[in-house]
Design a protein around this motif. Structure first.
Motif, PDB file in Angstrom:
ATOM      1  N   PRO A 163       0.807  -1.219   0.000  1.00 59.33           N
ATOM      2  CA  PRO A 163       0.000   0.000   0.000  1.00 59.33           C
ATOM      3  C   PRO A 163       0.843   1.274   0.000  1.00 59.33           C
ATOM      4  N   MET A 164       2.008   1.236   0.695  1.00 57.16           N
ATOM      5  CA  MET A 164       2.788   2.459   0.881  1.00 57.16           C
ATOM      6  C   MET A 164       4.193   2.301   0.306  1.00 57.16           C
ATOM      7  N   LEU A 165       4.570   3.152  -0.643  1.00 60.94           N
ATOM      8  CA  LEU A 165       5.968   3.233  -1.066  1.00 60.94           C
ATOM      9  C   LEU A 165       6.560   4.407  -0.294  1.00 60.94           C
ATOM     10  N   ALA A 166       7.237   4.098   0.803  1.00 57.18           N
ATOM     11  CA  ALA A 166       7.734   5.151   1.697  1.00 57.18           C
ATOM     12  C   ALA A 166       9.222   5.403   1.424  1.00 57.18           C
ATOM     13  N   THR A 167      10.114   4.786   2.201  1.00 50.02           N
ATOM     14  CA  THR A 167      11.555   5.007   1.970  1.00 50.02           C
ATOM     15  C   THR A 167      12.053   4.227   0.757  1.00 50.02           C
TER      16      THR A 167
ATOM     17  N   ALA B  72       9.838   9.846  11.067  1.00 53.87           N
ATOM     18  CA  ALA B  72       9.665   8.428  11.405  1.00 53.87           C
ATOM     19  C   ALA B  72       9.469   7.562  10.158  1.00 53.87           C
ATOM     20  N   GLY B  73       9.542   8.169   8.983  1.00 57.14           N
ATOM     21  CA  GLY B  73       9.399   7.387   7.748  1.00 57.14           C
ATOM     22  C   GLY B  73       7.951   7.196   7.321  1.00 57.14           C
ATOM     23  N   TYR B  74       7.024   7.950   7.907  1.00 54.61           N
ATOM     24  CA  TYR B  74       5.614   7.884   7.474  1.00 54.61           C
ATOM     25  C   TYR B  74       5.365   8.907   6.375  1.00 54.61           C
ATOM     26  N   ILE B  75       4.494   8.533   5.457  1.00 55.57           N
ATOM     27  CA  ILE B  75       4.181   9.428   4.342  1.00 55.57           C
ATOM     28  C   ILE B  75       3.191  10.495   4.804  1.00 55.57           C
ATOM     29  N   LEU B  76       3.459  11.747   4.396  1.00 54.43           N
ATOM     30  CA  LEU B  76       2.541  12.860   4.680  1.00 54.43           C
ATOM     31  C   LEU B  76       1.964  13.398   3.378  1.00 54.43           C
TER      32      LEU B  76
ATOM     33  N   LEU C 131      -1.573   7.854   4.777  1.00 53.01           N
ATOM     34  CA  LEU C 131      -2.738   7.104   5.291  1.00 53.01           C
ATOM     35  C   LEU C 131      -2.531   6.675   6.731  1.00 53.01           C
ATOM     36  N   GLY C 132      -1.358   6.969   7.295  1.00 53.13           N
ATOM     37  CA  GLY C 132      -1.001   6.399   8.598  1.00 53.13           C
ATOM     38  C   GLY C 132      -0.411   5.013   8.370  1.00 53.13           C
ATOM     39  N   ASP C 133      -0.539   4.146   9.366  1.00 56.54           N
ATOM     40  CA  ASP C 133       0.011   2.791   9.242  1.00 56.54           C
ATOM     41  C   ASP C 133      -0.989   1.907   8.503  1.00 56.54           C
ATOM     42  N   ALA C 134      -0.714   1.666   7.222  1.00 57.53           N
ATOM     43  CA  ALA C 134      -1.681   0.948   6.379  1.00 57.53           C
ATOM     44  C   ALA C 134      -1.885  -0.489   6.873  1.00 57.53           C
ATOM     45  N   GLY C 135      -0.813  -1.130   7.342  1.00 53.73           N
ATOM     46  CA  GLY C 135      -0.943  -2.509   7.849  1.00 53.73           C
ATOM     47  C   GLY C 135      -1.903  -2.557   9.031  1.00 53.73           C
ATOM     48  N   ASP C 136      -1.710  -1.657   9.981  1.00 59.62           N
ATOM     49  CA  ASP C 136      -2.603  -1.620  11.153  1.00 59.62           C
ATOM     50  C   ASP C 136      -4.045  -1.357  10.735  1.00 59.62           C
TER      51      ASP C 136
HETATM   52  N1  URA Z   1       4.153   2.332   6.033  1.00 61.92           N
HETATM   53  C1  URA Z   1       2.897   2.725   6.349  1.00 61.92           C
HETATM   54  O1  URA Z   1       2.043   1.903   6.681  1.00 61.92           O
HETATM   55  N2  URA Z   1       2.620   4.041   6.297  1.00 61.92           N
HETATM   56  C2  URA Z   1       3.516   4.974   5.931  1.00 61.92           C
HETATM   57  O2  URA Z   1       3.188   6.155   5.884  1.00 61.92           O
HETATM   58  C3  URA Z   1       4.820   4.529   5.595  1.00 61.92           C
HETATM   59  C4  URA Z   1       5.112   3.203   5.654  1.00 61.92           C
END
Ligand code: URA
Length: 208
Positions: free
Chosen positions: A131-135, A190-194, A197-202
């Motif tokens: 779901p998230m392409l972060a780092t 913290a490596g979260y995308i702004l 969506l927040g923590d997509a896995g959670d």
């Molecule tokens: N993984 C997530 O679930 N959310 C982010 O914003 C970045 C990595």
């Protein structure tokens, strides 16, 4: 390599709801699947078809069927599983190759802890799901793993991507295509995308 932002009104609308903080777990799950179907539609646009004659209700009909290369979807554990059924709705014959990584606390590098690839993966188009392409660290590790297994046609599907992650993948793997519903602003410390969506896995697994 090409970066495709799937800028369809339905995608924009669904992503807008997905960003709402109060969205329920089932609402998040369903929208993630719906957007994944639409991303798959775009990511499979270059599949080649061939003519085939079939028996129709009124006799022979010439139709078109997808030719040659088969697909494997590659969900990255665990959040990638939240996109998988949406993609498989569109390509039900695809095989599933699962990969899982954890982050080494000292080196901060992704380390494989689970890999189960489809047979003949070197003959398949690989659709990586996260779901998230972060780092981009896990994505790079997944691409390297797939290339080592012989994959030559790799695409990544993401609900949301950060410019930093895209830059990393473009530089290291210019042959890999990226499909995302949005390129967001940036990563936080913290490596979260702004805005993200927040923590997509959670959110997909209801673990928060
Ligand atoms: N993984 C997530 O679930 N959310 C982010 O914003 C970045 C990595």
């Amino acid at each position: 390599m090409a970066v495709h932002v799937v800028d369809h009104p339905l995608v924009r609308h669904k992503l807008g709801i997905l960003r709402e903080a109060g969205l329920s777990t089932s609402g998040f799950r369903n929208l993630a699947l719906e957007i994944s179907r639409l991303l798959t539609y775009e990511a499979t646009k270059d599949l080649v078809t061939e003519p085939k004659t079939i028996k129709g209700w009124a006799g022979d009909v010439e139709v078109e069927m997808i030719k040659g290369k088969k697909i494997t979807v590659v969900p990255i554990l665990r959040a990638g599983l939240g996109m998988m059924d949406g993609v498989l709705d569109m390509v039900p014959g695809a095989r599933v190759s699962v990969v899982g990584f954890y982050r080494d606390e000292e080196t901060l590098q992704p380390v494989e802890y689970y890999v189960k690839l489809a047979r003949n993966i070197d003959e398949r188009i690989a659709l990586i799901l996260d779901p998230m392409l972060a780092t981009g660290g896990t994505l790079l590790a997944t691409i390297e793993l797939l290339k080592k297994a012989g994959c030559t046609n790799i695409k990544g599907l993401f609900l949301v991507a950060a410019p930093e992650g895209i830059e990393k993948v473009v530089t290291a793997h210019p042959d890999v295509d990226i499909y995302t519903a949005s390129i967001d602003e940036k990563l936080n410390e913290a490596g979260y995308i702004l805005p993200g969506l927040g923590d997509a896995g959670d959110k997909i697994f209801g673990t928060k």
